[in-house]
Write a protein that holds these residues in place. Structure first.
Motif, PDB file in Angstrom:
ATOM      1  N   LYS A 237       0.834  -1.204   0.000  1.00 29.88           N
ATOM      2  CA  LYS A 237       0.000   0.000   0.000  1.00 29.88           C
ATOM      3  C   LYS A 237       0.869   1.255   0.000  1.00 29.88           C
ATOM      4  O   LYS A 237       0.627   2.195  -0.770  1.00 29.88           O
ATOM      5  CB  LYS A 237      -0.911  -0.027   1.235  1.00 29.88           C
ATOM      6  CG  LYS A 237      -2.159   0.820   1.072  1.00 29.88           C
ATOM      7  CD  LYS A 237      -2.990   0.849   2.335  1.00 29.88           C
ATOM      8  CE  LYS A 237      -3.632  -0.496   2.639  1.00 29.88           C
ATOM      9  NZ  LYS A 237      -4.469  -0.454   3.857  1.00 29.88           N
TER      10      LYS A 237
ATOM     11  N   SER B 264       0.660  -4.476  -7.620  1.00 28.23           N
ATOM     12  CA  SER B 264       0.724  -5.927  -7.472  1.00 28.23           C
ATOM     13  C   SER B 264       0.872  -6.590  -8.833  1.00 28.23           C
ATOM     14  O   SER B 264       1.729  -7.454  -9.036  1.00 28.23           O
ATOM     15  CB  SER B 264      -0.545  -6.417  -6.784  1.00 28.23           C
ATOM     16  OG  SER B 264      -0.630  -7.818  -6.856  1.00 28.23           O
TER      17      SER B 264
ATOM     18  N   ALA C 296       2.528   1.708  -3.282  1.00 27.15           N
ATOM     19  CA  ALA C 296       1.565   2.205  -4.261  1.00 27.15           C
ATOM     20  C   ALA C 296       1.334   3.697  -4.061  1.00 27.15           C
ATOM     21  O   ALA C 296       1.335   4.475  -5.017  1.00 27.15           O
ATOM     22  CB  ALA C 296       0.252   1.438  -4.127  1.00 27.15           C
ATOM     23  N   ALA C 297       1.167   4.089  -2.801  1.00 27.24           N
ATOM     24  CA  ALA C 297       0.933   5.499  -2.498  1.00 27.24           C
ATOM     25  C   ALA C 297       2.104   6.350  -2.978  1.00 27.24           C
ATOM     26  O   ALA C 297       1.918   7.410  -3.595  1.00 27.24           O
ATOM     27  CB  ALA C 297       0.719   5.670  -1.000  1.00 27.24           C
TER      28      ALA C 297
ATOM     29  N   LEU D 290      -0.118   5.236  -7.419  1.00 32.37           N
ATOM     30  CA  LEU D 290      -0.853   4.181  -8.125  1.00 32.37           C
ATOM     31  C   LEU D 290      -1.684   3.394  -7.118  1.00 32.37           C
ATOM     32  O   LEU D 290      -1.513   3.521  -5.912  1.00 32.37           O
ATOM     33  CB  LEU D 290       0.126   3.224  -8.819  1.00 32.37           C
ATOM     34  CG  LEU D 290       0.873   3.753 -10.046  1.00 32.37           C
ATOM     35  CD1 LEU D 290       1.969   2.787 -10.437  1.00 32.37           C
ATOM     36  CD2 LEU D 290      -0.109   3.944 -11.192  1.00 32.37           C
ATOM     37  N   SER D 291      -2.549   2.567  -7.620  1.00 29.99           N
ATOM     38  CA  SER D 291      -3.332   1.729  -6.719  1.00 29.99           C
ATOM     39  C   SER D 291      -2.553   0.447  -6.416  1.00 29.99           C
ATOM     40  O   SER D 291      -1.713   0.024  -7.209  1.00 29.99           O
ATOM     41  CB  SER D 291      -4.653   1.361  -7.367  1.00 29.99           C
ATOM     42  OG  SER D 291      -4.421   0.407  -8.369  1.00 29.99           O
ATOM     43  N   PRO D 292      -2.851  -0.151  -5.281  1.00 27.32           N
ATOM     44  CA  PRO D 292      -2.200  -1.427  -4.951  1.00 27.32           C
ATOM     45  C   PRO D 292      -2.409  -2.467  -6.053  1.00 27.32           C
ATOM     46  O   PRO D 292      -1.517  -3.266  -6.334  1.00 27.32           O
ATOM     47  CB  PRO D 292      -2.905  -1.855  -3.677  1.00 27.32           C
ATOM     48  CG  PRO D 292      -3.426  -0.606  -3.072  1.00 27.32           C
ATOM     49  CD  PRO D 292      -3.751   0.305  -4.207  1.00 27.32           C
ATOM     50  N   THR D 293      -3.563  -2.444  -6.642  1.00 24.03           N
ATOM     51  CA  THR D 293      -3.858  -3.406  -7.711  1.00 24.03           C
ATOM     52  C   THR D 293      -2.790  -3.347  -8.799  1.00 24.03           C
ATOM     53  O   THR D 293      -2.184  -4.373  -9.168  1.00 24.03           O
ATOM     54  CB  THR D 293      -5.213  -3.067  -8.355  1.00 24.03           C
ATOM     55  OG1 THR D 293      -6.181  -2.905  -7.335  1.00 24.03           O
ATOM     56  CG2 THR D 293      -5.623  -4.167  -9.302  1.00 24.03           C
ATOM     57  N   THR D 294      -2.582  -2.169  -9.312  1.00 17.50           N
ATOM     58  CA  THR D 294      -1.639  -2.006 -10.412  1.00 17.50           C
ATOM     59  C   THR D 294      -0.230  -2.406  -9.994  1.00 17.50           C
ATOM     60  O   THR D 294       0.483  -3.090 -10.735  1.00 17.50           O
ATOM     61  CB  THR D 294      -1.642  -0.542 -10.885  1.00 17.50           C
ATOM     62  OG1 THR D 294      -2.972  -0.177 -11.200  1.00 17.50           O
ATOM     63  CG2 THR D 294      -0.765  -0.373 -12.103  1.00 17.50           C
TER      64      THR D 294
ATOM     65  N   THR E 262       4.597   1.777 -16.959  1.00 13.14           N
ATOM     66  CA  THR E 262       4.271   1.743 -15.534  1.00 13.14           C
ATOM     67  C   THR E 262       4.962   0.569 -14.861  1.00 13.14           C
ATOM     68  O   THR E 262       5.529   0.707 -13.764  1.00 13.14           O
ATOM     69  CB  THR E 262       2.752   1.585 -15.326  1.00 13.14           C
ATOM     70  OG1 THR E 262       2.080   2.111 -16.462  1.00 13.14           O
ATOM     71  CG2 THR E 262       2.311   2.282 -14.083  1.00 13.14           C
TER      72      THR E 262
END
Lengths: 358, 358
Positions: free
Chosen positions: B4, B18, B7-8, B12-16, B31
DNA sequence: CGACGCTTTCAAACCGCTTTGATTACTTCG
DNA sequence: CGAAGTAATCAAAGCGGTTTGAAAGCGTCG
């Protein structure tokens, strides 16, 4: 069957069930009993991975084993593991072993620490100066060293008194009238071997015997190492009358060489060895084969694992240490040497001398 | 630093993040590169426990080791582990070892399976009839047996051809003119020892030699077992002229007894042994000490671990098996026996006969 | 009788990651 | 120009436990 399902089947919330199973006092005795019974009946076992994530405890201890030409995975390691495993299973811990190429060892510790795969590690076979202590200190990963190292920081360790053991072993041979005593040591970049050598040299020095570099050897403790080195020495112009070996395995090689030269172990040539009390090489009986400095590496494994668990669970402070004295075992492999004071020793039956002295 | 936060820090989001780290195609190349770079820079390592919970994969292989009077943790196990560990670390798996009291073995497998601590297990030291195969089948836990067992179900295993090895070894001794051949086997409730005995008996039978139960022994493969048994036999009225041993460790004991009786190994008495190619007992060189049937247990460990991983990851079907033939190594421990056809054999120098034949 | 304290229970947040099912932005085409 | 398709990204719902903070139940006391 997971916690939620179990809770549903009981008409309780997961919270209560979790607490009941973990023995928290907030749950009534009656409910707790009911929950425990139901869990047993359904064969419920909490998912260890979920539990670890929630608690942040890995419930596992790591052992990183670098693989190099000098293999760390040897019978001594195996016996250590057997002992440590006992402590782990009693305390509910798992043992995680990573066999990694030597050059990846540091990375391996980092990965274990950052991935939180283990709660602590045991450091095997410390070198005289070992970088791993600093790595682990930096990583903040609890650890205990099997052996010692000359690091700056104080660290937790458990060791046997290698220096004293070999000092006494050498004294024994000197007292028996030996002057040319060969040392077949382990790799002297390892701390234990380094200390053993110092013990040997100190004893010789104290007795006024000149140290002969031609009698000192350092290598992996294999059987052929013992055999070949002993053969070479026994055939030399000035053969030693006694050998001091770092491992029973090597001592077996020495004894084979003695036979091959037509000599008698314990009469013509004496041997004292360190004995790790390995399972497949029992040096026991009324009069054991080898006179030895004995210390069970399996017992050490059991104890060190316990020390580490105590440290992880906060029952012990980091920085503790234990030094075990070895046991001196009189066997059949020693007899009077060429400078023996009382020659009648030679007539005495070995088994009449059998005794233990610490 | 966790996912997290990483990502922050990248906006970006954690999804991306990961997906980028796991190489999924839904994320743009640019990315992905940025994410990988940032992860490396921050030294980000995914929390293995969280990953396991999310994926349901433990990324670990279990080894359950029962502790009993007949200890399973022995040097052979250690070498096996060393080999298996290589495969594990290459494939990113962990090795989990549970040392448990023998009576808790079944419970231990159940716990491993239900707690999902491991993705599969390796079964060590199968008995001639081993209950563990059924347990594991019931638990649905993938497994491979090191050795074989006479279970009903087909199961995955890898073994060496023990029967054939000992058949050939016995043939070799018979061809050399030996008739009274002692067998110092491992525990015959173990499958491997059982098969070796059959090989030995078959070879004797085929040569028309009566099987003498007084020449067959079964015990833990220690050095003193070899020594004491050989001593007793060599001092008996009708001593054997050759020995067949199940382990180099035991063979060393036999060789010690031969020396102690004033006899010569390879001349007066012959010895053939199985050699697991253990690290500390290298039986090598131009002419190795022992004539042996050789198969590296370390290589076996490496291969079996690989087979299990293939099975877990769906690259191989369960129920496969591999049978390795052993290598016959001519060493210095064998020579013509009392019934030798061509007596001039006795004069031949052993090293001139040195050869390998499979 | 209502306030209070104590015990017992629960809903919901959290551990850190993966993965499903949108959502958005941008092309492409009829 | 609007519909449809595609690529890139994200919010949110798991995985299966633990733990916090709130609530319910109940007896006691002023």
């Amino acid at each position: 069957m997971n916690l939620k399902e179990l809770a549903a089947s009981l008409g309780l919330s997961p919270t209560t069930v979790s607490r009941a199973l973990n023995g928290y006092p907030e749950v009534s005795a009656a409910t707790a009993a009911r929950v425990v019974a139901a869990a047993r009946e359904h064969g419920y076992v909490p998912n260890s991975v979920a539990k670890r994530l929630a608690t942040g405890r890995a419930m596992a201890i790591g052992h990183v084993v670098p693989q190099s030409e000098h293999d760390m995975i040897n019978p001594i390691f195996a016996d250590f593991i057997a002992g440590a495993g006992e402590s782990y299973s009693q305390a509910g811990y798992n043992m995680l072993i990573s066999v990694v190429p030597a050059e990846e060892e540091a990375a391996s510790y980092t990965a274990l620490a950052t991935a939180r795969s283990v709660d602590g590690v045991i450091v095997h076979g410390p070198a005289a100066q070992d970088p791993r202590i600093e790595w682990l200190e930096d990583l903040g990963l609890p650890f205990i060293v099997h052996g010692r190292t000359a690091g700056r920081q104080p660290h937790s360790w458990m060791d046997i008194n290698n220096r004293r053991a070999f000092h006494k072993a050498t004294d024994l041979l000197i007292d028996l009238g030996h002057r040319r005593i060969a040392l077949l040591n382990g790799l002297e970049r390892m701390d234990f071997a380094h200390r053993r050598r110092i013990g040997y040299e100190d004893a010789l020095g104290a007795a006024g015997i000149t140290i002969d570099p031609g009698l000192m050897f350092s290598a992996d403790m294999t059987e052929p190492y013992g055999f070949q080195t002993a053969m070479q020495l026994l055939k030399s112009p000035e053969p030693p009358s006694a050998f001091l070996a770092s491992s029973l395995i090597t001592a077996l090689g020495i004894s084979r060489a003695i036979s091959a030269c037509g000599l008698k172990l314990g009469q013509d040539v004496s041997v004292v060895t360190h004995d790790d009390a390995l399972w497949f090489l029992p040096n026991q009986g009324e009069v054991p084969m080898f006179t030895s400095t004995k210390s069970s590496v399996r017992a050490a494994g059991k104890r060190i694992a316990q020390m580490l668990i105590d440290q992880i669970e906060g029952r012990a402070e980091p920085g503790v240490s234990e030094l075990w004295e070895v046991e001196m075992i009189q066997g059949q492999s020693t007899g009077p040497g060429p400078f023996s004071q009382n020659k009648e020793h030679g007539l005495e039956q070995p088994h009449l001398r059998a005794q233990r002295f610490s």
